[in-house]
Design an enzyme around this catalytic site. Structure first.
Site, PDB file in Angstrom:
ATOM      1  N   VAL A 136      -3.898  -4.427   2.968  1.00  0.00           N
ATOM      2  CA  VAL A 136      -3.955  -5.832   2.540  1.00  0.00           C
ATOM      3  C   VAL A 136      -3.937  -6.763   3.761  1.00  0.00           C
ATOM      4  CG1 VAL A 136      -2.972  -5.379   0.266  1.00  0.00           C
ATOM      5  CG2 VAL A 136      -1.420  -5.756   2.188  1.00  0.00           C
ATOM      6  N   ASP A 137      -4.128  -6.159   4.955  1.00  0.00           N
ATOM      7  CA  ASP A 137      -4.210  -7.006   6.159  1.00  0.00           C
ATOM      8  C   ASP A 137      -5.684  -7.345   6.403  1.00  0.00           C
ATOM      9  OD1 ASP A 137      -3.583  -3.929   7.800  1.00  0.00           O
ATOM     10  OD2 ASP A 137      -5.526  -4.930   7.821  1.00  0.00           O
ATOM     11  N   HIS A 157      -6.622  -3.184  -3.010  1.00  0.00           N
ATOM     12  CA  HIS A 157      -5.288  -3.682  -3.368  1.00  0.00           C
ATOM     13  C   HIS A 157      -5.107  -5.137  -2.982  1.00  0.00           C
ATOM     14  CE1 HIS A 157      -3.746   0.758  -3.323  1.00  0.00           C
ATOM     15  NE2 HIS A 157      -4.510   0.483  -4.371  1.00  0.00           N
ATOM     16  N   CYS A 165      -2.137 -17.576  -8.529  1.00  0.00           N
ATOM     17  CA  CYS A 165      -1.228 -17.922  -9.621  1.00  0.00           C
ATOM     18  C   CYS A 165      -1.048 -16.712 -10.536  1.00  0.00           C
ATOM     19  CB  CYS A 165      -1.811 -19.094 -10.429  1.00  0.00           C
ATOM     20  SG  CYS A 165      -0.798 -19.522 -11.862  1.00  0.00           S
ATOM     21  N   CYS A 168      -2.779 -18.484 -14.163  1.00  0.00           N
ATOM     22  CA  CYS A 168      -4.205 -18.880 -14.305  1.00  0.00           C
ATOM     23  C   CYS A 168      -5.020 -18.289 -13.166  1.00  0.00           C
ATOM     24  CB  CYS A 168      -4.302 -20.415 -14.324  1.00  0.00           C
ATOM     25  SG  CYS A 168      -4.106 -21.170 -12.700  1.00  0.00           S
ATOM     26  N   CYS A 185       2.088 -23.282  -9.098  1.00  0.00           N
ATOM     27  CA  CYS A 185       0.627 -23.417  -9.070  1.00  0.00           C
ATOM     28  C   CYS A 185       0.242 -24.893  -9.206  1.00  0.00           C
ATOM     29  CB  CYS A 185       0.050 -22.611 -10.241  1.00  0.00           C
ATOM     30  SG  CYS A 185      -1.691 -22.921 -10.555  1.00  0.00           S
ATOM     31  N   GLY A 225      -5.914   7.810   7.415  1.00  0.00           N
ATOM     32  CA  GLY A 225      -4.549   7.282   7.362  1.00  0.00           C
ATOM     33  C   GLY A 225      -4.053   6.907   5.997  1.00  0.00           C
ATOM     34  N   ASN A 251      -5.483  12.152  10.140  1.00  0.00           N
ATOM     35  CA  ASN A 251      -4.108  11.816   9.788  1.00  0.00           C
ATOM     36  C   ASN A 251      -3.203  12.723  10.618  1.00  0.00           C
ATOM     37  OD1 ASN A 251      -1.580  11.478   8.497  1.00  0.00           O
ATOM     38  ND2 ASN A 251      -2.609  11.021   6.555  1.00  0.00           N
TER      39      ASN A 251
HETATM   40  C1  BV8 Z   1      -3.856   0.921 -11.903  1.00  0.00           C
HETATM   41  C2  BV8 Z   1       0.720  -3.441  -3.226  1.00  0.00           C
HETATM   42  C3  BV8 Z   1      -4.495   0.705 -14.182  1.00  0.00           C
HETATM   43  C4  BV8 Z   1       0.044  -4.145  -2.118  1.00  0.00           C
HETATM   44  C5  BV8 Z   1       0.386  -1.094  -3.663  1.00  0.00           C
HETATM   45  C6  BV8 Z   1      -3.279   8.328 -12.014  1.00  0.00           C
HETATM   46  C7  BV8 Z   1      -2.367   9.305 -11.700  1.00  0.00           C
HETATM   47  C8  BV8 Z   1      -1.050   8.974 -11.415  1.00  0.00           C
HETATM   48  C9  BV8 Z   1      -0.627   7.634 -11.448  1.00  0.00           C
HETATM   49  C10 BV8 Z   1      -1.535   6.673 -11.748  1.00  0.00           C
HETATM   50  C11 BV8 Z   1      -2.863   7.009 -12.029  1.00  0.00           C
HETATM   51  N1  BV8 Z   1      -3.536   5.849 -12.283  1.00  0.00           N
HETATM   52  C12 BV8 Z   1      -2.679   4.793 -12.195  1.00  0.00           C
HETATM   53  C13 BV8 Z   1      -1.452   5.272 -11.850  1.00  0.00           C
HETATM   54  C14 BV8 Z   1      -0.266   4.440 -11.677  1.00  0.00           C
HETATM   55  C15 BV8 Z   1      -0.151   3.912 -10.231  1.00  0.00           C
HETATM   56  C16 BV8 Z   1      -0.005   5.050  -9.251  1.00  0.00           C
HETATM   57  O1  BV8 Z   1      -0.946   5.374  -8.531  1.00  0.00           O
HETATM   58  N2  BV8 Z   1       1.162   5.653  -9.207  1.00  0.00           N
HETATM   59  C17 BV8 Z   1       1.372   6.772  -8.277  1.00  0.00           C
HETATM   60  C18 BV8 Z   1       2.120   6.299  -7.027  1.00  0.00           C
HETATM   61  C19 BV8 Z   1       2.166   7.820  -9.004  1.00  0.00           C
HETATM   62  N3  BV8 Z   1      -1.299   3.090  -9.893  1.00  0.00           N
HETATM   63  C20 BV8 Z   1      -1.368   1.806 -10.283  1.00  0.00           C
HETATM   64  O2  BV8 Z   1      -0.521   1.265 -10.971  1.00  0.00           O
HETATM   65  C21 BV8 Z   1      -2.587   1.027  -9.829  1.00  0.00           C
HETATM   66  N4  BV8 Z   1      -3.126   0.292 -10.954  1.00  0.00           N
HETATM   67  O3  BV8 Z   1      -4.121   2.079 -11.868  1.00  0.00           O
HETATM   68  O4  BV8 Z   1      -4.256   0.070 -12.943  1.00  0.00           O
HETATM   69  C22 BV8 Z   1      -3.131   0.741 -14.834  1.00  0.00           C
HETATM   70  C23 BV8 Z   1      -2.632  -0.460 -15.308  1.00  0.00           C
HETATM   71  C24 BV8 Z   1      -1.386  -0.429 -15.976  1.00  0.00           C
HETATM   72  C25 BV8 Z   1      -0.649   0.774 -16.088  1.00  0.00           C
HETATM   73  C26 BV8 Z   1      -1.171   1.959 -15.527  1.00  0.00           C
HETATM   74  C27 BV8 Z   1      -2.411   1.941 -14.898  1.00  0.00           C
HETATM   75  C28 BV8 Z   1      -2.210  -0.015  -8.794  1.00  0.00           C
HETATM   76  C29 BV8 Z   1      -1.999   0.618  -7.448  1.00  0.00           C
HETATM   77  C30 BV8 Z   1      -1.780  -0.486  -6.393  1.00  0.00           C
HETATM   78  C31 BV8 Z   1      -0.414  -0.338  -5.807  1.00  0.00           C
HETATM   79  N5  BV8 Z   1      -0.176  -1.366  -4.787  1.00  0.00           N
HETATM   80  N6  BV8 Z   1       0.846  -2.047  -2.852  1.00  0.00           N
HETATM   81  C32 BV8 Z   1       0.926  -4.071  -0.900  1.00  0.00           C
HETATM   82  O5  BV8 Z   1       2.084  -4.483  -0.969  1.00  0.00           O
HETATM   83  O6  BV8 Z   1       0.395  -3.589   0.123  1.00  0.00           O
HETATM   84  S1  BV8 Z   1       0.609   0.517  -3.212  1.00  0.00           S
HETATM   85  C33 BV8 Z   1       0.858   0.720  -1.559  1.00  0.00           C
HETATM   86  O7  BV8 Z   1       0.527   2.096  -1.319  1.00  0.00           O
HETATM   87  C34 BV8 Z   1      -0.060  -0.031  -0.608  1.00  0.00           C
HETATM   88  O8  BV8 Z   1      -1.069  -0.778  -1.245  1.00  0.00           O
HETATM   89  C35 BV8 Z   1      -0.709   1.095   0.193  1.00  0.00           C
HETATM   90  O9  BV8 Z   1      -1.912   0.713   0.670  1.00  0.00           O
HETATM   91  C36 BV8 Z   1      -0.790   2.126  -0.848  1.00  0.00           C
HETATM   92  C37 BV8 Z   1      -1.158   3.508  -0.492  1.00  0.00           C
HETATM   93  O10 BV8 Z   1      -0.444   3.914   0.611  1.00  0.00           O
HETATM   94  P1  BV8 Z   1      -1.271   4.457   1.887  1.00  0.00           P
HETATM   95  O11 BV8 Z   1      -2.223   3.414   2.297  1.00  0.00           O
HETATM   96  O12 BV8 Z   1      -1.792   5.807   1.573  1.00  0.00           O
HETATM   97  O13 BV8 Z   1      -0.150   4.488   2.940  1.00  0.00           O
HETATM   98  P2  BV8 Z   1       1.134   5.412   2.974  1.00  0.00           P
HETATM   99  O14 BV8 Z   1       2.189   4.635   3.672  1.00  0.00           O
HETATM  100  O15 BV8 Z   1       1.406   5.997   1.628  1.00  0.00           O
HETATM  101  O16 BV8 Z   1       0.680   6.615   3.933  1.00  0.00           O
HETATM  102  C38 BV8 Z   1       0.353   6.302   5.286  1.00  0.00           C
HETATM  103  C39 BV8 Z   1      -0.400   7.512   5.806  1.00  0.00           C
HETATM  104  O17 BV8 Z   1      -0.858   7.203   7.125  1.00  0.00           O
HETATM  105  C40 BV8 Z   1       0.477   8.747   5.918  1.00  0.00           C
HETATM  106  O18 BV8 Z   1      -0.235   9.865   5.414  1.00  0.00           O
HETATM  107  C41 BV8 Z   1       0.712   8.893   7.430  1.00  0.00           C
HETATM  108  O19 BV8 Z   1       0.791  10.261   7.821  1.00  0.00           O
HETATM  109  C42 BV8 Z   1      -0.551   8.291   7.981  1.00  0.00           C
HETATM  110  N7  BV8 Z   1      -0.432   7.738   9.344  1.00  0.00           N
HETATM  111  C43 BV8 Z   1       0.644   7.201   9.943  1.00  0.00           C
HETATM  112  N8  BV8 Z   1       0.303   6.781  11.196  1.00  0.00           N
HETATM  113  C44 BV8 Z   1      -1.024   7.047  11.353  1.00  0.00           C
HETATM  114  C45 BV8 Z   1      -1.502   7.647  10.173  1.00  0.00           C
HETATM  115  N9  BV8 Z   1      -2.778   8.033  10.017  1.00  0.00           N
HETATM  116  C46 BV8 Z   1      -3.617   7.829  11.058  1.00  0.00           C
HETATM  117  N10 BV8 Z   1      -3.244   7.256  12.233  1.00  0.00           N
HETATM  118  C47 BV8 Z   1      -1.957   6.858  12.405  1.00  0.00           C
HETATM  119  N11 BV8 Z   1      -1.580   6.297  13.580  1.00  0.00           N
HETATM  120 ZN    ZN Z   2      -1.899 -21.514 -12.370  1.00  0.00          ZN
END
Ligand code: BV8
Ligand code: ZN
Length: 286
Positions: A136-137, A157, A165, A168, A185, A225, A251
């Site tokens: 989100v950056d 995301h 808002c 709305c 809002c 990543g 990764n």
């Molecule tokens: C939705 C907010 C319909 C923004 C975030 C199917 C199966 C299971 C569950 C679900 C499914 N479908 C939907 C779900 C539910 C849920 C979900 O996925 N749950 C999981 C966790 C069990 N999904 C949702 O709710 C999504 N909506 O599907 O809508 C719906 C509607 C209603 C009810 C149900 C479904 C919405 C998902 C959005 C979540 N928002 N954040 C913010 O604040 O940023 S999630 C958050 O995690 C961030 O957005 C982030 O981007 C995201 C994923 O994380 P990663 O980017 O992978 O980062 P992470 O830290 O996890 O890992 C970092 C990696 O980098 C590591 O592997 C590390 O080793 C590596 N690394 C570290 N340093 C380096 C590196 N790699 C390379 N170089 C380096 N230097």
């Molecule tokens: Zn509004």
């Protein structure tokens, strides 16, 4: 006077000693050397003008100082993440949630693209690339502006730069608005919130649909990543694979996508991608 000369001499001796450390003991050089065969295989897959879907996670921004959510180096506990990124929390713990997001928004003023962002924009100029990011950056856009080249970038995301808002359709890109003050809002008086997608909220339809379309037609899927735990973003590489794409993961740690990846490069994107870019450019020069 004597003290400062002595300090300078000691500093010189320490610096010289550091140069004498054999490369195999320098973990970063060692991991680079270990990755060269995998980077070479990946470069051969990326040479020419392949259709590439790039799936980006918070790891790509880690070397810009942006903390990842999970995995080693992730600074939040899983419970904290689950709590602060779920839509229900906006009703039950709004002030805490908005302060956390405001802190992350303020961080955006002082972060810059790292060599991983820059090399990814370089790679995007060698083929038909589409980037689908969970981040989100704005660092990929900043690297694009610096390079004067903008590939298609879909934010699955949303974006921390924007505020919208909760009631709305009002939305504005404004990094100076302080969400910690819980502003209302200007259109309907409803509560303003960061322009990101929370757990329990649906993703922007256009970004998801376009990314899925590209995944179905991609020849290569480059996974950079991401822990591969969040859906539906994590379904993109799986979709690309089902339609015959070659999956390449970068990764430093194992992720939920490592075992479906054809080529796994165990390294940091900021170190691996510049080497990968140079190798692809060499191969394309022939
Ligand atoms: C939705 C907010 C319909 C923004 C975030 C199917 C199966 C299971 C569950 C679900 C499914 N479908 C939907 C779900 C539910 C849920 C979900 O996925 N749950 C999981 C966790 C069990 N999904 C949702 O709710 C999504 N909506 O599907 O809508 C719906 C509607 C209603 C009810 C149900 C479904 C919405 C998902 C959005 C979540 N928002 N954040 C913010 O604040 O940023 S999630 C958050 O995690 C961030 O957005 C982030 O981007 C995201 C994923 O994380 P990663 O980017 O992978 O980062 P992470 O830290 O996890 O890992 C970092 C990696 O980098 C590591 O592997 C590390 O080793 C590596 N690394 C570290 N340093 C380096 C590196 N790699 C390379 N170089 C380096 N230097
Ligand atoms: Zn509004």
């Amino acid at each position: 006077m004597l003290k400062s000369i002595a300090r300078a001499v000691v500093r010189k001796v320490i610096d010289r000693a550091a140069d004498l450390v054999p490369p195999m003991l320098d973990p970063r050089l060692r991991s680079q050397r270990m990755n060269l065969p995998a980077i070479d295989r990946a470069a051969h897959v990326l040479k020419g003008k392949p259709r590439v879907l790039v799936c980006v996670g918070s790891g790509l921004s880690a070397e810009s100082g942006v903390p990842t959510f999970r995995g080693p180096g992730g600074i939040y506990s899983d419970e904290e993440i689950a709590h602060l990124t779920h839509v229900d929390t906006f009703e039950t713990d709004r002030e805490h949630m908005l302060r956390w997001y405001q802190e992350r928004r303020e961080q955006l003023h002082s972060i810059h693209p790292n060599p991983g962002h820059e090399a990814l924009i370089g790679l995007a100029q060698t083929g038909d690339y589409t980037v689908s990011t969970q981040n989100v950056d704005h660092l990929l856009e900043a690297a694009s502006d610096a390079a004067g080249f903008r590939p298609s970038i879909y934010h699955l995301h949303g974006s921390l730069l924007s505020v919208r808002c909760h009631v709305c359709d009002y939305e504005v890109e404004d990094l100076h608005l302080d969400l910690g003050e819980q502003p209302g809002c200007p259109k309907c008086g409803g509560p303003l919130r960061p322009g990101v997608v929370w757990f329990g909220e649906t993703l922007p339809e256009d970004a998801l649909e376009k990314s899925m379309e590209v995944a179905r037609n991609a020849e290569v899927c480059l996974i950079l990543g991401t822990s591969g735990l969040v859906y539906p973003a994590a379904a993109l590489p799986e979709t690309a694979r089902r339609h015959g794409a070659t999956l390449i993961e970068v990764n430093p740690h194992l992720s939920a996508l490592s075992d479906i990846s054809d080529i796994v490069i165990r390294g940091r994107t900021g170190e691996v991608l510049p080497v990968l870019l140079r190798r692809v450019q060499d191969l394309n020069r022939g």
